[in-house]
Design an enzyme around this catalytic site. Sequence first.
Site, PDB file in Angstrom:
ATOM      1  N   LYS A  42     -27.242  21.242  43.676  1.00  0.00           N
ATOM      2  CA  LYS A  42     -25.822  21.004  43.597  1.00  0.00           C
ATOM      3  C   LYS A  42     -25.061  21.668  44.754  1.00  0.00           C
ATOM      4  CE  LYS A  42     -26.082  21.520  38.561  1.00  0.00           C
ATOM      5  NZ  LYS A  42     -25.692  22.432  37.457  1.00  0.00           N
ATOM      6  N   ASP A  99     -26.643  24.040  51.291  1.00  0.00           N
ATOM      7  CA  ASP A  99     -25.644  25.104  51.444  1.00  0.00           C
ATOM      8  C   ASP A  99     -26.242  26.363  52.047  1.00  0.00           C
ATOM      9  OD1 ASP A  99     -27.126  25.567  49.151  1.00  0.00           O
ATOM     10  OD2 ASP A  99     -25.434  26.243  47.947  1.00  0.00           O
ATOM     11  N   ASP A 102     -32.637  29.977  52.704  1.00  0.00           N
ATOM     12  CA  ASP A 102     -32.945  31.344  52.287  1.00  0.00           C
ATOM     13  C   ASP A 102     -34.436  31.594  52.542  1.00  0.00           C
ATOM     14  OD1 ASP A 102     -32.646  33.828  51.075  1.00  0.00           O
ATOM     15  OD2 ASP A 102     -32.613  33.064  49.046  1.00  0.00           O
ATOM     16  N   LYS A 130     -30.006  32.437  56.251  1.00  0.00           N
ATOM     17  CA  LYS A 130     -30.297  33.851  55.979  1.00  0.00           C
ATOM     18  C   LYS A 130     -31.726  34.132  56.464  1.00  0.00           C
ATOM     19  CE  LYS A 130     -28.692  35.555  51.843  1.00  0.00           C
ATOM     20  NZ  LYS A 130     -28.807  35.910  50.405  1.00  0.00           N
ATOM     21  N   PHE A 151     -25.854  38.891  48.436  1.00  0.00           N
ATOM     22  CA  PHE A 151     -25.794  37.769  47.493  1.00  0.00           C
ATOM     23  C   PHE A 151     -24.452  37.077  47.683  1.00  0.00           C
ATOM     24  CE2 PHE A 151     -25.881  35.122  43.889  1.00  0.00           C
ATOM     25  CZ  PHE A 151     -27.222  34.856  43.709  1.00  0.00           C
ATOM     26  N   VAL A 152     -24.501  35.894  48.298  1.00  0.00           N
ATOM     27  CA  VAL A 152     -23.259  35.216  48.678  1.00  0.00           C
ATOM     28  C   VAL A 152     -22.928  34.106  47.680  1.00  0.00           C
ATOM     29  CG1 VAL A 152     -23.296  35.754  51.125  1.00  0.00           C
ATOM     30  CG2 VAL A 152     -24.610  33.814  50.309  1.00  0.00           C
TER      31      VAL A 152
HETATM   32  C1  PRP Z   1     -30.258  27.137  46.312  1.00  0.00           C
HETATM   33  C2  PRP Z   1     -29.578  26.543  47.513  1.00  0.00           C
HETATM   34  C3  PRP Z   1     -30.709  25.916  48.285  1.00  0.00           C
HETATM   35  C4  PRP Z   1     -31.883  26.797  47.941  1.00  0.00           C
HETATM   36  C5  PRP Z   1     -32.181  27.703  49.098  1.00  0.00           C
HETATM   37  O1  PRP Z   1     -30.403  26.143  45.381  1.00  0.00           O
HETATM   38  O2  PRP Z   1     -28.619  25.577  47.116  1.00  0.00           O
HETATM   39  O3  PRP Z   1     -30.979  24.588  47.883  1.00  0.00           O
HETATM   40  O4  PRP Z   1     -31.518  27.567  46.799  1.00  0.00           O
HETATM   41  O5  PRP Z   1     -33.192  28.610  48.772  1.00  0.00           O
HETATM   42  P1  PRP Z   1     -34.615  28.646  49.457  1.00  0.00           P
HETATM   43  O6  PRP Z   1     -34.423  28.520  50.955  1.00  0.00           O
HETATM   44  O7  PRP Z   1     -35.130  29.992  49.058  1.00  0.00           O
HETATM   45  O8  PRP Z   1     -35.437  27.530  48.909  1.00  0.00           O
HETATM   46  P2  PRP Z   1     -30.568  26.399  43.808  1.00  0.00           P
HETATM   47  O9  PRP Z   1     -31.990  26.219  43.439  1.00  0.00           O
HETATM   48  O10 PRP Z   1     -29.918  27.689  43.451  1.00  0.00           O
HETATM   49  O11 PRP Z   1     -29.786  25.174  43.183  1.00  0.00           O
HETATM   50  P3  PRP Z   1     -28.250  24.768  43.327  1.00  0.00           P
HETATM   51  O12 PRP Z   1     -28.098  24.121  44.686  1.00  0.00           O
HETATM   52  O13 PRP Z   1     -28.054  23.805  42.217  1.00  0.00           O
HETATM   53  O14 PRP Z   1     -27.421  26.018  43.211  1.00  0.00           O
END
Ligand code: PRP
Length: 192
Positions: A42, A99, A102, A130, A151-152
Amino acid sequence: MDQDIATILFSEDEILKGIDRVAAEVTTAYRDQDFTVVSVLKGSCIFASDLIRRIPIPLELAFVSASSYGDGTESQGLAVNYLPADGEIEGRNLLLVDDILDTGRTLHQLSGELIRRGARDVKACAFLDKPSRRAVPFHADFSCFEVEDLFVVGYGLDYAGRYRNLPFVGALRPELYSSDEDSTEPAAASAD
Ligand code: PRP
């Protein structure tokens, strides 16, 4: 919500300036090619909607859904819940938009899956990068801002499903999550 934020890292104005710069880079890269922006749900929905409106060349829009965190702060692997239809992937130039980059697992695995399903080319555009957290080698072709290991939240980024609607990016106050990594809720998130 504002009182849960320790520091504002990027204001609305700074965010839009960063997106203007990346939109120009994307426009240059795809000026002579058909391409599809694939928004990773999302978190990227707000970034993707601001980004595509600053790209003045034809593009298509698709969505993928992948979840890597559950409700805590540590990555728990990736579940791909939804992919575009085969016709939206095969032979297409795809720009994955997320977004945050990580550990890199989400974009690494999604890129591989889309190539396996017949995409012609897959590039990646991250709103935030990051690099200190990278667990798999992955490089974003485009990114707006690099961030340190805080933690952003805000501008699409959540903690336990909240804070996505903040118009800026901020660092969450550590006491709201640091003693609570396995919990499904922030330790003391404000109800505002
Ligand atoms: C978060 C973010 C990225 C992913 C990055 O998604 O939106 O898609 O983690 O992390 P990584 O590089 O360690 O894989 P999340 O799974 O929290 O879902 P969301 O987008 O619904 O918040």
